[in-house]
Design an enzyme around this catalytic site. Structure first.
Site, PDB file in Angstrom:
ATOM      1  N   LYS A  52     -53.790  12.582  19.097  1.00  0.00           N
ATOM      2  CA  LYS A  52     -52.728  12.043  19.958  1.00  0.00           C
ATOM      3  C   LYS A  52     -51.694  13.123  20.248  1.00  0.00           C
ATOM      4  CE  LYS A  52     -53.516   7.342  18.317  1.00  0.00           C
ATOM      5  NZ  LYS A  52     -53.150   6.271  17.382  1.00  0.00           N
ATOM      6  N   GLN A  96     -48.799   4.955  13.014  1.00  0.00           N
ATOM      7  CA  GLN A  96     -50.257   4.933  12.871  1.00  0.00           C
ATOM      8  C   GLN A  96     -50.674   3.882  11.848  1.00  0.00           C
ATOM      9  OE1 GLN A  96     -52.563   6.756  14.727  1.00  0.00           O
ATOM     10  NE2 GLN A  96     -54.023   5.431  13.693  1.00  0.00           N
ATOM     11  N   ASP A 119     -47.418   1.299  21.852  1.00  0.00           N
ATOM     12  CA  ASP A 119     -48.717   0.777  21.402  1.00  0.00           C
ATOM     13  C   ASP A 119     -48.975  -0.617  21.951  1.00  0.00           C
ATOM     14  OD1 ASP A 119     -50.433   2.392  19.981  1.00  0.00           O
ATOM     15  OD2 ASP A 119     -49.432   2.082  18.048  1.00  0.00           O
TER      16      ASP A 119
END
Ligand code: NAD
Length: 282
Positions: A52, A96, A119
């Site tokens: 990422k 994460q 997200d």
């Protein structure tokens, strides 16, 4: 012979468009910035985070790395989220998952400012999706919708079957397909005669986490098959779909690797740029 939906190529195009948008923001004096929080040292998570951050560098998004030890307390993590929420230089916050078991992932997700929820996991983002309002969409299902658009696959009127009802894939996937005018069925581990339900699908999305479970007996000839699964096996990374068995009867299919995975990452870039754009406009 199915059309193989090329997630690697499409993701590169999506990143290129995001890079253009970053240039426009930079011309206005804004550099999009993503805070990346990783707790613990799970190797798979560490590798996702590295990828990422590499995508951010390519697109021109600044990434700020926050690596915390596995024994980080809930209070410490909450304080970090609060600090990132109030830092105006940061447009998106990515924590994460999975978090170590002693941490409450739900409360961490809910603590992230909805305006920085790139997200798309925050209850507000999901609520906005349900209500059909603008907002951050979870990257994996949003990436799937982008693939369908790019290959001129219009879900309108299709029977779409989504296997999996998780909050990060199955449920938002079903809602996005509904928004795109498909007739949607959501299947899960308790569904009776799954293969028969799947054989009714013009568009089949597998988000299960069972290597190669979906063979030809689940697929109607001519169906579009989207494989979200990522399963690490002795033969390497495989999807939830038995590609060799299904590809000959599908009209279009995503491979694993090289399908949905790269698109998920690309959509995170899109969401981060959108967050920066909204913060700037707002
Ligand atoms: P999850 O474990 O939260 O959900 C799996 C779902 O599959 C559940 O709803 C369960 O009811 C259903 N299921 C399990 N066994 C079943 C069975 N035998 N028959 C029917 N349904 C069954 O998983 P998730 O987070 O939604 O992820 C699903 C898969 O997608 C995993 O392989 C994951 O690694 C992968 N994934 C990929 C990406 C990507 O970028 N490509 C992103 C997220 C998740």
């Amino acid at each position: 012979m199915a059309t193989i939906i090329d997630g690697v190529k499409l993701a590169a195009e999506v990143r290129e468009r995001a890079a253009q948008a970053v240039k426009e923001l930079q011309a206005e004096g804004v550099t999009p910035c993503l805070a990346v929080v990783l707790v613990g040292d799970d190797p798979a998570s560490a590798s996702y985070v590295r990828m990422k951050e590499r995508d951010c560098a390519e697109v021109g998004i600044e990434s700020r790395d926050h690596r915390l030890p596995a024994e980080t307390t809930q209070k410490e993590l909450d304080e970090l989220i609060d600090a990132l929420n109030s830092d105006e230089a940061i447009h998106g916050i990515l924590v994460q998952m999975p978090l170590p078991a002693h941490l409450d992932a739900e409360s961490v997700i809910a603590r992230i400012a909805p305006a920085k929820d790139v997200d798309g996991f925050h209850p507000e983002s999901l609520g906005r999706l349900v209500r059909g309002l603008d907002g951050f969409r979870a990257c994996t299902p949003a990436g799937v919708m982008e693939m369908l658009r790019a290959y001129d696959i219009d879900p309108t009127g299709m029977n779409a079957v989504v296997i999996g009802r998780s909050t990060i894939v199955g449920k938002p996937m079903a809602l996005l397909l509904l928004e795109a005018n498909a007739t949607v069925t959501v299947c899960h581990s308790r569904t009776r005669d799954l293969a028969a339900v799947c054989r009714g699908a013009d568009l089949l999305v597998a988000a299960i986490g069972r290597p190669k479970m979906i063979d030809a007996s689940y697929v109607k000839p001519g169906a579009v098959v989207i494989d979200v699964g990522i399963n690490r096996t002795e033969e390497g990374m495989v999807g939830d779909v038995d590609f060799a068995a299904v590809e000959p009867i599908a009209s279009a299919i995503t491979p694993v690797p090289g399908g949905v995975g790269p698109m998920t990452r690309a959509l995170l870039m899109v969401n981060t740029v959108a967050a920066a754009r909204r913060a700037t406009a707002g």
